[in-house]
Structure formats: structure tokens, C-alpha cells
Write a protein that holds these residues in place. Sequence first.
Motif, PDB file in Angstrom:
ATOM      1  N   PHE A   2       0.842  -1.183   0.000  1.00 11.15           N
ATOM      2  CA  PHE A   2       0.000   0.000   0.000  1.00 11.15           C
ATOM      3  C   PHE A   2       0.881   1.239   0.000  1.00 11.15           C
ATOM      4  CE2 PHE A   2       0.582   1.394   4.385  1.00 11.15           C
ATOM      5  CZ  PHE A   2       1.075   0.246   4.963  1.00 11.15           C
ATOM      6  N   SER A   3       0.296   2.324  -0.410  1.00  6.61           N
ATOM      7  CA  SER A   3       1.021   3.594  -0.392  1.00  6.61           C
ATOM      8  C   SER A   3       1.262   3.998   1.055  1.00  6.61           C
ATOM      9  CB  SER A   3       0.186   4.654  -1.103  1.00  6.61           C
ATOM     10  OG  SER A   3       0.686   5.939  -0.832  1.00  6.61           O
ATOM     11  N   ASP A   6      -1.190   6.407   2.144  1.00  6.17           N
ATOM     12  CA  ASP A   6      -2.561   5.992   2.362  1.00  6.17           C
ATOM     13  C   ASP A   6      -2.782   5.631   3.821  1.00  6.17           C
ATOM     14  OD1 ASP A   6      -5.191   5.332   1.616  1.00  6.17           O
ATOM     15  OD2 ASP A   6      -4.644   3.220   1.516  1.00  6.17           O
ATOM     16  N   ILE A  35      -1.701  10.552  -5.574  1.00  7.71           N
ATOM     17  CA  ILE A  35      -0.888   9.322  -5.579  1.00  7.71           C
ATOM     18  C   ILE A  35      -1.784   8.108  -5.363  1.00  7.71           C
ATOM     19  CG2 ILE A  35       0.802   7.989  -4.242  1.00  7.71           C
ATOM     20  CD1 ILE A  35       2.321  10.614  -3.810  1.00  7.71           C
ATOM     21  N   ASN A  36      -2.695   8.207  -4.434  1.00  5.49           N
ATOM     22  CA  ASN A  36      -3.567   7.088  -4.120  1.00  5.49           C
ATOM     23  C   ASN A  36      -4.568   6.773  -5.225  1.00  5.49           C
ATOM     24  OD1 ASN A  36      -2.400   6.443  -1.656  1.00  5.49           O
ATOM     25  ND2 ASN A  36      -3.554   8.028  -0.626  1.00  5.49           N
ATOM     26  N   GLU A  37      -4.747   7.679  -6.168  1.00  9.49           N
ATOM     27  CA  GLU A  37      -5.650   7.452  -7.295  1.00  9.49           C
ATOM     28  C   GLU A  37      -4.940   6.828  -8.494  1.00  9.49           C
ATOM     29  OE1 GLU A  37      -9.001   7.752  -7.395  1.00  9.49           O
ATOM     30  OE2 GLU A  37      -8.787   8.102  -5.250  1.00  9.49           O
ATOM     31  N   LEU A  38      -3.616   6.689  -8.433  1.00 11.10           N
ATOM     32  CA  LEU A  38      -2.885   6.059  -9.529  1.00 11.10           C
ATOM     33  C   LEU A  38      -3.322   4.598  -9.671  1.00 11.10           C
ATOM     34  CD1 LEU A  38       0.713   7.437  -8.852  1.00 11.10           C
ATOM     35  CD2 LEU A  38      -0.855   8.115 -10.688  1.00 11.10           C
ATOM     36  N   VAL A  41      -1.285   2.014  -7.726  1.00  8.71           N
ATOM     37  CA  VAL A  41      -1.491   2.084  -6.275  1.00  8.71           C
ATOM     38  C   VAL A  41      -2.837   1.452  -5.920  1.00  8.71           C
ATOM     39  CG1 VAL A  41      -1.752   3.634  -4.294  1.00  8.71           C
ATOM     40  CG2 VAL A  41       0.000   4.093  -6.006  1.00  8.71           C
ATOM     41  N   LYS A  42      -3.853   1.763  -6.703  1.00 13.97           N
ATOM     42  CA  LYS A  42      -5.170   1.163  -6.459  1.00 13.97           C
ATOM     43  C   LYS A  42      -5.117  -0.353  -6.593  1.00 13.97           C
ATOM     44  CE  LYS A  42      -8.485   4.725  -7.582  1.00 13.97           C
ATOM     45  NZ  LYS A  42      -9.618   5.074  -8.433  1.00 13.97           N
ATOM     46  N   GLU A  43      -4.371  -0.827  -7.581  1.00 14.29           N
ATOM     47  CA  GLU A  43      -4.265  -2.263  -7.829  1.00 14.29           C
ATOM     48  C   GLU A  43      -3.610  -2.997  -6.666  1.00 14.29           C
ATOM     49  OE1 GLU A  43      -1.727  -5.093 -10.825  1.00 14.29           O
ATOM     50  OE2 GLU A  43      -2.484  -3.205 -11.616  1.00 14.29           O
ATOM     51  N   HIS A  45      -3.494  -1.925  -3.547  1.00 16.37           N
ATOM     52  CA  HIS A  45      -4.068  -1.442  -2.290  1.00 16.37           C
ATOM     53  C   HIS A  45      -4.578  -2.589  -1.418  1.00 16.37           C
ATOM     54  CE1 HIS A  45      -6.006   1.444   0.347  1.00 16.37           C
ATOM     55  NE2 HIS A  45      -7.085   0.701   0.306  1.00 16.37           N
TER      56      HIS A  45
END
Length: 69
Positions: A2-3, A6, A35-38, A41-43, A45
Motif C-alpha cells: 500500500f502507499s 494511504d 498518488i492514491n488514485e494512480l 497504487v489502487k491495484e 491497495h
Amino acid sequence: MFSVFDSYETHEQVLGIKVIDPEKTPVIFSWIKAINELPVVKELHIPHEKVVASVKLFSKLAMKRNLTK
């Protein structure tokens, strides 16, 4: 995975402290949100509940370790 950015929401929830204040630091907050919407990153998460459980466990172990010193 995870980021790192986040997890601020998790730390706020578990520790009860404000880590990022969107009113005081709007640029940093918007950067973190971007960044969290990239897609990558979502993949990668991890669900919020799992991160919360991990942080709670880590906090508990850290507190226990500090009490035994």
C-alpha cells in the motif's frame, strides 16, 4: 502493498491523532490523494480493515515492549 501515504487515515483512526489536515496542508493532502488514485497504487491497495488490524497489532506489541523495559 500500500502507499505509505494511504496509511495516514489508518494511523489517525488507530492512534486518534490528526496526521494530515487538508485545511492546514492542502497541497500535501491533494498530492497524497493524487498518488492514491494512480492505477498501480489502487491495484496494490490492501483493504483498510487489514491495514487497521496490522497497525493495531504493531502498536500493541510496541507498547508491550516499552512496558517491559
